[in-house]
Structure formats: C-alpha cells, structure tokens
Design an enzyme around this catalytic site. Structure first.
Site, PDB file in Angstrom:
ATOM      1  N   ARG A  11     -20.498  -1.438  10.223  1.00  0.00           N
ATOM      2  CA  ARG A  11     -19.816  -1.966   9.032  1.00  0.00           C
ATOM      3  C   ARG A  11     -19.840  -0.950   7.903  1.00  0.00           C
ATOM      4  O   ARG A  11     -18.973  -0.947   7.023  1.00  0.00           O
ATOM      5  CB  ARG A  11     -20.459  -3.288   8.584  1.00  0.00           C
ATOM      6  N   TYR A  44       4.905  -8.087  -0.451  1.00  0.00           N
ATOM      7  CA  TYR A  44       4.587  -8.862   0.748  1.00  0.00           C
ATOM      8  C   TYR A  44       3.976 -10.199   0.341  1.00  0.00           C
ATOM      9  O   TYR A  44       3.195 -10.291  -0.608  1.00  0.00           O
ATOM     10  CB  TYR A  44       3.629  -8.051   1.617  1.00  0.00           C
ATOM     11  N   ASP A  76       1.613   0.545  -1.891  1.00  0.00           N
ATOM     12  CA  ASP A  76       1.635   0.188  -0.473  1.00  0.00           C
ATOM     13  C   ASP A  76       2.702   1.049   0.199  1.00  0.00           C
ATOM     14  O   ASP A  76       3.895   0.935  -0.105  1.00  0.00           O
ATOM     15  CB  ASP A  76       1.959  -1.303  -0.325  1.00  0.00           C
ATOM     16  N   LYS A 102       1.103  -1.745  11.536  1.00  0.00           N
ATOM     17  CA  LYS A 102       2.525  -1.471  11.690  1.00  0.00           C
ATOM     18  C   LYS A 102       2.757  -0.096  12.328  1.00  0.00           C
ATOM     19  O   LYS A 102       2.324   0.133  13.451  1.00  0.00           O
ATOM     20  CB  LYS A 102       3.218  -1.600  10.339  1.00  0.00           C
TER      21      LYS A 102
END
Length: 403
Positions: free
Chosen positions: A58, A111, A183, A208
């Site tokens: 992590r 988005y 973004d 994506k």
C-alpha cells in the site's frame, strides 16, 4: 532508465527495473503484500524514512513504482502515484490539497463521478465548489475567492469534447497561487502533456487508453516530487486507494503499444466523425478533429490530434436514441473508453447520471447526446454499423406514428 524525450521510446523503456538476478526482459510482478526486513533496525529505519526500501505494497511496490516512473516520464513530470481507480486519482489529488473552508473552481462539464465528488461529497465536509464555463478564461478569474485552492478541469471535456486553453488556465492559477489539476484521460501523454503548459497535477483513469485492453481499473496522478509525496503520504496512504501490483503490471504491458494504438484510434475516429457530420440524421458532431469544431484550433499546438472519442446528437428523441444504440452490432453498449473494441453509451442516463436534468442541460449534455469510443476495428466496418442503425431512424419514427 532511458533519457529519450520521445514518448514512443519512453512507453517501452522508462522506469525499467534492473533485474540483476535473472535478467528478465518483462517487468517482474512483485505480487506481495509485505516485504521482509534484514533486521529490526532496518524495518525501523524504513518506517522513519532513514533508509530506502519497501515496507508494504500500500505504501510502495517495485512493479507499481516502474509504472509510476514510466507515466511520469511520458507526461514530462517529476513523479507519479498509481491509484486503484481513476476516481482514486481524482479524489487523491483533491483531498491531499483541500481542507474544510477551501474552495474549488471546476470546468462546467466533467465526468459524472468527478462532478458528484465535488458537488455532493466534498461539500459535506465544508469545501465549496463553483462550476464555470472555462472556454472563457475570465470566468475563472471572476470565480476566484480568497479561499480558492484548486482549479480542476478536463480537456477535451467528457462527454461533449469541449477543448480548453491549458496555458491560459495555468497562467491564471499561477497568478493567484492556486493549484491546477487537469484530467488528461481522453488524450493521454501521447497527444497532450498538460504539464508543458504549466498545469501542476495531471490525472488519468489508467483504466482507459493507458491500459487499453478493458481488463483493469486504475488511475495515475503526475506532478512534482513534492506534490506526489504529499498525495502518497496523506490521501492515498490513509484512505487506501492504491493500485494492486498485478494491475500495475497489466498497465505496463499495455503502455508498450499505447502510441501505435492511439494512432489507429485517431485515424478511425477522424473517418467516423467525418461520416457522421455529413449524415442527414445527425444534428451535431462534437469532435475536435473536425474543422467545424471550435477546439480544432488547438491541434498542432496544445494537442497533437483529437483522440478517439466522439459525441454527437441524433435527430430524434430519448426513445429514438435508445433504439439507435440498441441496433448497433459492432459497437458494444458499455461505458468507459480506450479499449480495442468500439463502445457506445448514452451519457444522460449512464456516465453523467449523477447530474440532475437541469445540471446536465447547463453543462450541455442533452437527452439525445450519444458518446462513442472508436476502437481499433476497420473504419469501414464501424461506419457501416453506424449507417445501418441511422438508416432505420425514419422507419422507426413512422412505425411509432402509426402505432
């Protein structure tokens, strides 16, 4: 690590792990949750930041680190942080730089989940947000308050493909000592590098194009070493939206073909957009590759090409739009973008459903807006699929009238 400035070379070589023990050409997958210390002191030193090395995945992992270094190099930025999802990247970049009483300015259309995070979630914790039309930079200036800490934007904007002037927005942010976040999911560092225009932080949904194969959800945040360390050691470490090593490994594999995939996406999308623009049943096409699009002026300066996403309005109503989508044969009805397969979706009822109807209309998202992600199939086949469905619009309308 390669010193090449060419993104095609960086996509294959940047951040490569030197596997001295076995000489693996492919990136080793360190599928481990924790790492063994030589002794207690080494463990203590690593936790104290006094010794290099890994502690727990992590907090960092060699496979993940290679992904971070590679995407940072491709974006022309100092460092990067990999996250579990694209929204992990958006939320991590925002939360690490905001606190109660702060104010965000965002582009009007973003988005749907980015919109929901800012307008519904962050406001619960005393963070204000103002959505403005950033095609006119003075709107940003007019929205700035004493407590404005972040300017957030997408370009091209999801889903209506509005292109924003990165240099102008970054200049405003720097003038007022505000952090700018862009973004860059739709164009990737192959076509656009916001950091070159002064943007402080760049985020991606790595789900994506960066991955490109529809089998991963992930995100990336790029920025200065100081900013990335702050994001990693606060929002990502404590909230836990960090990527798995296996997903990082899959994206590294996908990145190797990103430049050639993007080239094909763009070629196909240009042909499809030109077909749609000339069709009698299409009211409007939103694609920066078309000379009719206001964002076309940025190609060759801010962006190398227009990407693989197209939005368009059909001459019908909501039910007609649904029927049009349902008739598609090659285009899969699915959200997301950037896969080898071509995808089609209805933003108002799908990706941008967190908006109210009034908010959607204010952002320019109508009930008849369709968004497609143009894939890697042959362009003639994609155009034929669109044509067969468009050709049935009048027949369907006539049938409804008789009924």
């Amino acid at each position: 690590m390669t010193t090449s400035k060419h993104v095609e070379t960086q996509a294959i070589h940047s951040g490569r792990i030197n596997d001295e023990q076995f000489g693996s050409l492919a990136t080793p997958l360190y599928q481990t949750s924790t790492f063994i210390f030589d002794d207690a002191k080494q463990g203590a030193d690593r936790f104290a930041g006094e010794a290099e090395g890994y502690i727990y995945s992590r907090l960092g992992n060699p496979t993940t680190r290679q992904l971070e270094m590679r995407v940072a190099a491709m974006e022309g930025m100092e460092d990067a942080a990999a996250t579990a999802t694209g929204m992990g990247a958006v939320s991590g970049a925002l939360l690490a730089n905001l606190q109660c009483g702060d104010h965000i300015i965002s582009s009007k259309a973003v988005y749907g989940c980015s919109y929901a995070l800012m307008s519904h979630m962050l406001t619960k914790f005393g963070i204000e947000v103002t959505f403005v039309d950033m095609t006119e930079p003075e709107n940003i200036e007019n929205a700035i308050q004493e407590n404005t800490k972040v300017i957030f934007l997408e370009t091209p904007i999801n889903p209506n493909m509005v292109v924003l002037d990165l240099a102008a927005i970054a200049a405003i942010a720097k003038k007022h000592d505000i952090i700018s976040i862009a973004d860059n999911t739709f164009l990737t560092p192959v076509l656009q590098q916001p950091g070159q225009f002064g943007i402080d932080i760049v985020v991606h949904s790595a789900t994506k194009y960066l991955n490109g194969h529809g089998d991963v959800v992930a995100g990336i945040i790029c920025g200065s070493s100081e900013m990335i360390m702050n994001i990693k050691m606060t929002a990502l470490k404590d909230i836990g939206a960090t990527i798995s090593p296996h997903d990082a490994w899959l994206i590294l594999r996908g990145l190797k073909t990103l430049p050639i995939r993007i080239e094909r996406h763009c070629e196909n999308a240009q042909k499809v957009a030109e077909f749609l623009e000339g069709h009698e049943h299409i009211a409007q096409v939103y694609y920066p590759g078309l000379k009719s699009h206001p964002g076309n002026k940025f190609i060759g300066s801010q962006m190398k090409a227009a990407g693989g996403v197209i939005a368009f309005e059909i001459k019908s109503d909501l039910k007609g739009g649904e029927a049009f989508i349902n008739r598609m044969k090659l285009f899969s009805i699915a959200v997301s973008l950037g896969d080898a397969e071509s995808l089609i979706q209805h933003p108002a009822s799908m990706t941008h459903s967190p908006y109210t109807q009034e908010e959607r209309l204010e952002a320019g998202i109508s009930d008849t807006l369709i968004r497609i992600s143009v894939g890697l199939e042959h362009s003639d086949d994609l155009i034929a699929d669109l044509e067969q469905s468009l050709a049935q619009i009048n027949n369907q309308d006539n049938h409804q009238d008789v009924a």
